[in-house]
Design a protein around this motif. Structure first.
Motif, PDB file in Angstrom:
ATOM      1  N   GLY A   1       0.724  -1.177   0.037  1.00  0.00           N
ATOM      2  CA  GLY A   1      -0.094  -0.084   0.052  1.00  0.00           C
ATOM      3  C   GLY A   1       0.678   1.266  -0.110  1.00  0.00           C
ATOM      4  O   GLY A   1       2.009   1.411  -0.307  1.00  0.00           O
ATOM      5  N   MET A   2       0.263   2.226   0.244  1.00  0.00           N
ATOM      6  CA  MET A   2       0.957   3.568   0.286  1.00  0.00           C
ATOM      7  C   MET A   2       1.742   3.723   1.541  1.00  0.00           C
ATOM      8  O   MET A   2       1.413   3.367   2.710  1.00  0.00           O
ATOM      9  CB  MET A   2      -0.059   4.761   0.320  1.00  0.00           C
ATOM     10  N   ARG A   3       3.024   4.121   1.113  1.00  0.00           N
ATOM     11  CA  ARG A   3       4.099   4.287   2.327  1.00  0.00           C
ATOM     12  C   ARG A   3       4.743   5.560   2.498  1.00  0.00           C
ATOM     13  O   ARG A   3       4.757   6.392   1.410  1.00  0.00           O
ATOM     14  CB  ARG A   3       5.169   3.178   2.199  1.00  0.00           C
ATOM     15  N   VAL A   4       5.392   5.982   3.512  1.00  0.00           N
ATOM     16  CA  VAL A   4       6.007   7.377   3.707  1.00  0.00           C
ATOM     17  C   VAL A   4       7.316   7.294   2.832  1.00  0.00           C
ATOM     18  O   VAL A   4       8.179   6.371   2.960  1.00  0.00           O
ATOM     19  CB  VAL A   4       6.172   7.504   5.114  1.00  0.00           C
ATOM     20  N   GLN A   5       7.339   8.294   1.956  1.00  0.00           N
ATOM     21  CA  GLN A   5       8.598   8.613   1.369  1.00  0.00           C
ATOM     22  C   GLN A   5       9.490   9.584   2.001  1.00  0.00           C
ATOM     23  O   GLN A   5      10.827   9.642   2.096  1.00  0.00           O
ATOM     24  CB  GLN A   5       8.415   8.792  -0.143  1.00  0.00           C
ATOM     25  N   LEU A   6       8.739  10.698   2.224  1.00  0.00           N
ATOM     26  CA  LEU A   6       9.400  11.777   2.878  1.00  0.00           C
ATOM     27  C   LEU A   6       8.475  12.695   3.792  1.00  0.00           C
ATOM     28  O   LEU A   6       7.211  12.927   3.624  1.00  0.00           O
ATOM     29  CB  LEU A   6       9.977  12.948   1.701  1.00  0.00           C
ATOM     30  N   HIS A   7       9.164  13.001   5.107  1.00  0.00           N
ATOM     31  CA  HIS A   7       8.254  13.516   5.994  1.00  0.00           C
ATOM     32  C   HIS A   7       9.112  14.995   6.173  1.00  0.00           C
ATOM     33  O   HIS A   7      10.084  15.290   6.449  1.00  0.00           O
ATOM     34  CB  HIS A   7       8.676  12.705   7.645  1.00  0.00           C
ATOM     35  N   ASN A   8       8.092  15.984   5.657  1.00  0.00           N
ATOM     36  CA  ASN A   8       8.588  17.379   5.324  1.00  0.00           C
ATOM     37  C   ASN A   8       8.657  18.035   6.579  1.00  0.00           C
ATOM     38  O   ASN A   8       7.734  18.966   6.762  1.00  0.00           O
ATOM     39  CB  ASN A   8       7.744  17.689   4.337  1.00  0.00           C
ATOM     40  N   VAL A   9       9.634  17.654   7.435  1.00  0.00           N
ATOM     41  CA  VAL A   9       9.675  18.496   8.661  1.00  0.00           C
ATOM     42  C   VAL A   9      11.059  19.109   9.002  1.00  0.00           C
ATOM     43  O   VAL A   9      11.837  18.525   8.328  1.00  0.00           O
ATOM     44  CB  VAL A   9       9.147  17.910   9.903  1.00  0.00           C
ATOM     45  N   GLY A  10      11.243  19.868   9.935  1.00  0.00           N
ATOM     46  CA  GLY A  10      12.305  20.647  10.207  1.00  0.00           C
ATOM     47  C   GLY A  10      13.381  21.054   9.183  1.00  0.00           C
ATOM     48  O   GLY A  10      12.735  21.926   8.229  1.00  0.00           O
ATOM     49  N   TRP A  11      14.528  20.816   8.880  1.00  0.00           N
ATOM     50  CA  TRP A  11      15.361  21.210   7.947  1.00  0.00           C
ATOM     51  C   TRP A  11      15.066  20.773   6.578  1.00  0.00           C
ATOM     52  O   TRP A  11      15.408  21.288   5.652  1.00  0.00           O
ATOM     53  CB  TRP A  11      16.873  20.627   8.154  1.00  0.00           C
ATOM     54  N   ARG A  12      14.126  19.713   6.508  1.00  0.00           N
ATOM     55  CA  ARG A  12      13.579  19.399   5.204  1.00  0.00           C
ATOM     56  C   ARG A  12      12.831  20.154   4.472  1.00  0.00           C
ATOM     57  O   ARG A  12      12.588  20.148   3.322  1.00  0.00           O
ATOM     58  CB  ARG A  12      12.853  17.850   5.417  1.00  0.00           C
ATOM     59  N   LYS A  13      12.066  21.211   5.315  1.00  0.00           N
ATOM     60  CA  LYS A  13      11.237  21.998   4.837  1.00  0.00           C
ATOM     61  C   LYS A  13      12.254  22.963   4.004  1.00  0.00           C
ATOM     62  O   LYS A  13      11.699  23.411   2.850  1.00  0.00           O
ATOM     63  CB  LYS A  13      10.587  23.104   5.995  1.00  0.00           C
ATOM     64  N   VAL A  14      13.420  23.445   4.724  1.00  0.00           N
ATOM     65  CA  VAL A  14      14.421  24.388   3.829  1.00  0.00           C
ATOM     66  C   VAL A  14      14.853  23.645   2.427  1.00  0.00           C
ATOM     67  O   VAL A  14      14.713  24.169   1.270  1.00  0.00           O
ATOM     68  CB  VAL A  14      15.407  24.663   4.574  1.00  0.00           C
ATOM     69  N   GLN A  15      14.951  22.351   2.631  1.00  0.00           N
ATOM     70  CA  GLN A  15      15.654  21.576   1.408  1.00  0.00           C
ATOM     71  C   GLN A  15      14.645  21.432   0.281  1.00  0.00           C
ATOM     72  O   GLN A  15      14.844  21.646  -0.737  1.00  0.00           O
ATOM     73  CB  GLN A  15      16.054  20.276   2.018  1.00  0.00           C
ATOM     74  N   SER A  16      13.212  21.238   0.754  1.00  0.00           N
ATOM     75  CA  SER A  16      12.202  21.080  -0.145  1.00  0.00           C
ATOM     76  C   SER A  16      11.771  22.341  -0.856  1.00  0.00           C
ATOM     77  O   SER A  16      11.667  22.319  -2.055  1.00  0.00           O
ATOM     78  CB  SER A  16      10.834  20.377   0.629  1.00  0.00           C
ATOM     79  N   VAL A  17      12.001  23.707  -0.159  1.00  0.00           N
ATOM     80  CA  VAL A  17      11.761  24.685  -0.644  1.00  0.00           C
ATOM     81  C   VAL A  17      12.974  25.167  -1.726  1.00  0.00           C
ATOM     82  O   VAL A  17      12.698  25.602  -2.908  1.00  0.00           O
ATOM     83  CB  VAL A  17      11.756  25.759   0.240  1.00  0.00           C
ATOM     84  N   THR A  18      13.982  25.160  -1.302  1.00  0.00           N
ATOM     85  CA  THR A  18      15.168  25.220  -2.275  1.00  0.00           C
ATOM     86  C   THR A  18      15.330  24.259  -3.421  1.00  0.00           C
ATOM     87  O   THR A  18      15.949  24.814  -4.645  1.00  0.00           O
ATOM     88  CB  THR A  18      16.743  25.093  -1.415  1.00  0.00           C
ATOM     89  N   ALA A  19      14.786  23.203  -3.304  1.00  0.00           N
ATOM     90  CA  ALA A  19      14.512  22.294  -4.473  1.00  0.00           C
ATOM     91  C   ALA A  19      13.863  22.645  -5.659  1.00  0.00           C
ATOM     92  O   ALA A  19      13.969  22.164  -6.786  1.00  0.00           O
ATOM     93  CB  ALA A  19      14.244  20.664  -3.955  1.00  0.00           C
ATOM     94  N   VAL A  20      12.851  23.455  -5.099  1.00  0.00           N
ATOM     95  CA  VAL A  20      11.863  24.010  -6.570  1.00  0.00           C
ATOM     96  C   VAL A  20      12.541  25.469  -6.772  1.00  0.00           C
ATOM     97  O   VAL A  20      11.767  26.060  -7.494  1.00  0.00           O
ATOM     98  CB  VAL A  20      10.414  24.044  -6.014  1.00  0.00           C
ATOM     99  N   GLY A  21      13.712  25.633  -6.459  1.00  0.00           N
ATOM    100  CA  GLY A  21      14.219  26.904  -6.867  1.00  0.00           C
ATOM    101  C   GLY A  21      14.157  28.100  -6.275  1.00  0.00           C
ATOM    102  O   GLY A  21      14.555  29.337  -6.475  1.00  0.00           O
ATOM    103  N   VAL A  22      13.485  27.946  -4.965  1.00  0.00           N
ATOM    104  CA  VAL A  22      13.327  29.218  -4.223  1.00  0.00           C
ATOM    105  C   VAL A  22      14.690  29.471  -3.251  1.00  0.00           C
ATOM    106  O   VAL A  22      14.731  28.385  -2.333  1.00  0.00           O
ATOM    107  CB  VAL A  22      12.208  29.237  -3.233  1.00  0.00           C
ATOM    108  N   GLN A  23      15.514  30.445  -3.171  1.00  0.00           N
ATOM    109  CA  GLN A  23      16.578  30.351  -2.400  1.00  0.00           C
ATOM    110  C   GLN A  23      16.388  31.432  -1.359  1.00  0.00           C
ATOM    111  O   GLN A  23      17.218  31.376  -0.447  1.00  0.00           O
ATOM    112  CB  GLN A  23      17.835  30.834  -3.575  1.00  0.00           C
ATOM    113  N   LYS A  24      15.403  32.400  -1.308  1.00  0.00           N
ATOM    114  CA  LYS A  24      15.407  33.214  -0.459  1.00  0.00           C
ATOM    115  C   LYS A  24      13.720  33.743  -0.203  1.00  0.00           C
ATOM    116  O   LYS A  24      12.931  33.586  -1.068  1.00  0.00           O
ATOM    117  CB  LYS A  24      15.922  34.627  -0.962  1.00  0.00           C
TER     118      LYS A  24
END
Length: 225
Positions: free
Chosen positions: A154-177
């Motif tokens: 079934g569906m499983r967790v791939q990425l829990h978007n908390v803490g430092w991962r929030k910054v990582q996920s935002v910069t991954a879409v091209g937002v640096q500031k």
């Protein structure tokens, strides 16, 4: 004092919003999980059968225990059925009175009206957060949330978007500031740290002091309901 959401020199800024506790009252994905268990005796049975595994995990790492409970709740559910279940649940939830933070949603709308780029960055599963916001008429927002993936059971967790991962996920879409970030807990520290203005929503005096001590600067404090 509330963050300045006026126009002029502040127009066309990038603004980050957390979701749970900032725009939504409560933990939206946890509510979805409780809903999944509430209406299925089979899932309740599976939880009991997996108790020897997830309970010790909970004692060692709360996250690993909760991850197991999520996998049990989504056992046998593929991507299409998962989307259908999320949409049906979100469409019911969005009609519940006082489920959203009125002041938070109004602040978000003001940012949009001022021409700001608004991104909702959340630990909630992305599809669920997107559907809930769409139910408020907020269809064109960028939503970056936790990710699931299909697995053999079934569906499983791939990425829990908390803490430092929030910054990582935002910069991954091209937002640096980003100019402003709204959060409500220590889990948002990384996101708040890189904001020109860090806004703490409904923070207790103790939490505000902890956040300010960690950031090394003052935060804007708002009381939203």
């Amino acid at each position: 004092m509330p963050a300045d959401t006026g126009g002029g020199a502040n127009a066309s800024r990038t603004v980050l919003f957390d979701f749970d506790g900032v725009l939504f009252q409560g933990d939206s994905f946890a509510m979805f999980m409780r809903h999944r268990y509430q209406y299925s005796w089979l899932r309740k049975l599976l939880v009991l059968l997996t108790l020897p595994w997830w309970l010790p995990c909970m004692l060692v790492s709360r996250w690993w225990g909760l991850r197991t409970l999520v996998h049990v709740a989504l056992c046998g559910i593929g991507p299409v059925r998962y989307q259908q279940a999320v949409e049906a649940f979100a469409d019911q939830l969005v009609r519940r009175p006082r489920q959203f933070c009125r002041d938070g949603v109004q602040a978000l709308r003001r940012h949009l009206a001022n021409g700001d780029e608004v991104i909702v960055v959340t630990g909630c599963e992305q599809l669920l957060a997107t559907r809930l916001l769409s139910g408020l008429g907020l269809h064109d927002l960028t939503v970056i949330g936790s990710q699931l993936k299909p697995g053999w059971s079934g569906m499983r967790v791939q990425l829990h978007n908390v803490g430092w991962r929030k910054v990582q996920s935002v910069t991954a879409v091209g937002v640096q500031k980003w100019h402003v970030a709204y959060g409500d807990s220590m889990h948002d520290l990384a996101m708040l740290k890189q904001a020109g203005e860090a806004v703490l929503v409904n923070g207790t005096p103790k939490l505000c002091k902890r956040v300010e001590k960690t950031l090394g600067r003052a935060v804007t404090r708002v009381a939203w309901y």
